[in-house]
Design an enzyme around this catalytic site. Structure first.
Site, PDB file in Angstrom:
ATOM      1  N   TYR A 241      20.052  34.900  82.436  1.00  0.00           N
ATOM      2  CA  TYR A 241      19.567  36.277  82.588  1.00  0.00           C
ATOM      3  C   TYR A 241      20.720  37.164  83.086  1.00  0.00           C
ATOM      4  O   TYR A 241      21.689  36.675  83.678  1.00  0.00           O
ATOM      5  CB  TYR A 241      18.399  36.257  83.590  1.00  0.00           C
ATOM      6  CG  TYR A 241      17.837  37.606  83.925  1.00  0.00           C
ATOM      7  CD1 TYR A 241      17.137  38.335  82.970  1.00  0.00           C
ATOM      8  CD2 TYR A 241      17.995  38.152  85.194  1.00  0.00           C
ATOM      9  CE1 TYR A 241      16.631  39.586  83.281  1.00  0.00           C
ATOM     10  CE2 TYR A 241      17.485  39.399  85.508  1.00  0.00           C
ATOM     11  CZ  TYR A 241      16.815  40.109  84.545  1.00  0.00           C
ATOM     12  OH  TYR A 241      16.314  41.348  84.845  1.00  0.00           O
TER      13      TYR A 241
ATOM     14  N   THR B 191      21.606  38.913  85.504  1.00  0.00           N
ATOM     15  CA  THR B 191      22.204  38.892  86.845  1.00  0.00           C
ATOM     16  C   THR B 191      22.672  37.492  87.263  1.00  0.00           C
ATOM     17  O   THR B 191      23.077  37.306  88.405  1.00  0.00           O
ATOM     18  CB  THR B 191      21.171  39.358  87.897  1.00  0.00           C
ATOM     19  OG1 THR B 191      20.061  38.443  87.851  1.00  0.00           O
ATOM     20  CG2 THR B 191      20.697  40.774  87.643  1.00  0.00           C
ATOM     21  N   LYS B 192      22.592  36.523  86.365  1.00  0.00           N
ATOM     22  CA  LYS B 192      22.822  35.143  86.797  1.00  0.00           C
ATOM     23  C   LYS B 192      24.312  34.793  86.891  1.00  0.00           C
ATOM     24  O   LYS B 192      25.171  35.566  86.498  1.00  0.00           O
ATOM     25  CB  LYS B 192      22.100  34.186  85.845  1.00  0.00           C
ATOM     26  CG  LYS B 192      20.587  34.238  85.985  1.00  0.00           C
ATOM     27  CD  LYS B 192      20.143  33.733  87.337  1.00  0.00           C
ATOM     28  CE  LYS B 192      18.664  33.559  87.488  1.00  0.00           C
ATOM     29  NZ  LYS B 192      17.866  34.765  87.454  1.00  0.00           N
ATOM     30  N   ASN B 193      24.594  33.585  87.400  1.00  0.00           N
ATOM     31  CA  ASN B 193      25.956  33.073  87.631  1.00  0.00           C
ATOM     32  C   ASN B 193      26.840  33.335  86.415  1.00  0.00           C
ATOM     33  O   ASN B 193      27.963  33.802  86.534  1.00  0.00           O
ATOM     34  CB  ASN B 193      25.930  31.566  87.897  1.00  0.00           C
ATOM     35  CG  ASN B 193      24.826  31.131  88.827  1.00  0.00           C
ATOM     36  OD1 ASN B 193      23.701  31.619  88.733  1.00  0.00           O
ATOM     37  ND2 ASN B 193      25.119  30.231  89.741  1.00  0.00           N
TER      38      ASN B 193
END
Ligand SMILES: Cc1ncc(COP(=O)(O)O)c(C=O)c1O
Length: 402
Positions: free
Chosen positions: A191, A193-195
């Protein structure tokens, strides 16, 4: 501007978003090459991303999906979890973790968390096991691993499946082993905003050949494997419907981004660690702030920097503190408000305040601060100044000792 009753000259002139992805020329060029290639859906780039992701995790199979949620759902479907079954998970998670259990007409059973790590407490899991329990979904919150040896021991004792929710945990290791292979299957999220990100996207990992084969079929309508090649140069092939599957496949435009994000995953973590250390140094002397956990024999992915504000030592509740930090032009997140007290779960399963004291304590105190490689040291310094200023403003006269 958020209404707070807290009027200030903000620390920053411009708003620092809670997250912004770091995408480079490599991702842009690969997307353009994909657009020009004539093949947009699941194909060679998805296969390449799956292969490099499996190598990174050290697992036999990585199956590209359109979300992390799809990974959790397909794991339940492929493991045969359905009506009347119970699945134990944590209340401190994103709704997707429990929603997929409901989608399978199974019953989500929450178990309280450890107050230090905010991860599900294995001792609480064992108390929730009944003859109907079929699986456990531990969530590696913020990229800090759950106590997987204890969870695996419970799973063995009661013959339960384990599905890791690794949405925050691409880089995470537990006692020298990467998450993603510590249960029967794991779901990762890409997604925005993920790593690492593909905009939207996910990956299911497993070492189980039969499970992998089933998930690969279920992700694309349940039609026979490699059906995506049916319009390729190898000539038209008939396909068969083996299961009533889903439309959960990753496609090549997503994979084009993911291939290059994965190459940068450890670099991104190094940058997040630098800011995390700045935060640790600044906040360790503030008694009203509880710092995120630090563990031995683990690798923390530092996906989120979750502080807990000790509201008992402040003159304001978490939401007031949160709004004040935002009024300083610093974006924040909340990971997470306890799921058992949210309307659907509370009303459908009769949960009530007091059921999970540790989860409820954290639920009312957590605030996630910006932590991402696209921010600068100056941004991190602004976050520190803003938090110090807000805590100072709402500090009780008699101060806590650290
Ligand atoms: C803990 C957790 N699990 C699952 C998910 C779902 O991932 P996705 O948004 O890729 O479906 C998220 C997403 O934020 C998450 O934070």
């Amino acid at each position: 501007m958020v209404k707070t009753g807290y009027s200030v000259k903000p620390i920053r002139k411009t708003f620092l978003p809670f997250h912004r992805p770091l995408l480079g020329a490599e991702e842009e060029e690969e997307v353009i090459r994909t657009l020009r290639s004539g093949w947009l859906t699941t194909g060679a780039r998805t296969q390449e991303f799956e292969k490099t992701f499996a190598e990174y995790i050290g697992c036999r199979h990585a199956i590209g999906l359109n979300s992390g949620t799809a990974g959790l759902h397909l794991a339940l479907v492929a493991l045969g979890i359905g009506e009347g079954d119970e699945v134990v998970t944590t209340p401190i998670t994103f709704p997707a973790t429990a929603n997929v259990i409901v989608h399978q007409r199974a019953c989500p059973i929450f178990a309280d968390i450890e107050p230090e790590t905010l991860n599900i407490d294995p001792n609480e899991i064992e108390k929730k096991v009944t003859p109907r329990t079929k699986a456990i979904i531990p969530v590696h919150l913020a990229g800090y691993p759950c106590d997987m040896d204890k969870i695996a021991a419970i799973a063995r004792k009661y013959d339960l499946k384990v599905i890791e929710d690794a949405a925050h945990a691409v880089e995470t290791e537990y006692r020298g082993r990467k998450v993603g292979v510590l249960g029967d299957a794991a779901a990762f999220s890409f997604y925005a905003t993920k790593n690492i990100t593909t905009g939207e996207g996910g990956m299911l990992t497993t070492n189980d050949n039969t499970l992998a084969e089933k998930v690969a079929i279920l992700r694309l309508h349940g039609i026979s494997r490699d059906a995506w090649k049916r319009y390729g140069h190898e000539g038209y092939k008939h396909w068969d419907t083996l299961y009533p599957g889903y439309k959960y496949n990753m496609f090549d435009i997503q994979a084009a981004i993911g291939i290059h994000q994965l190459k940068k995953v450890e670099k991104f973590l190094r940058i997040r660690k630098k800011y995390m250390e700045m935060y640790d140094n600044a906040f360790s002397s503030i008694p009203e702030i509880k710092l995120p956990p630090r563990g031995k024999d683990i690798k923390h992915a530092h996906y989120l920097y979750i502080i807990q504000v000790k509201t008992e030592a402040l003159t304001a509740d978490r939401d007031t503190i949160m709004n004040a930090i935002q009024a300083e032009n610093i974006g924040i997140g909340i990971h997470f408000r306890a799921l058992h007290l949210q309307p659907y779960y509370r009303n459908s399963y009769n949960y009530k305040p007091g059921d999970f004291p540790n989860a409820e304590y954290a639920s009312d105190r957590v605030i996630s601060l910006p932590l991402y490689p696209a921010m600068t040291e100056e941004d991190a310094a602004d976050v520190i100044n803003a938090v110090q200023k807000v805590i100072q403003r709402y500090r009780k006269k008699v101060q806590l000792k650290k």
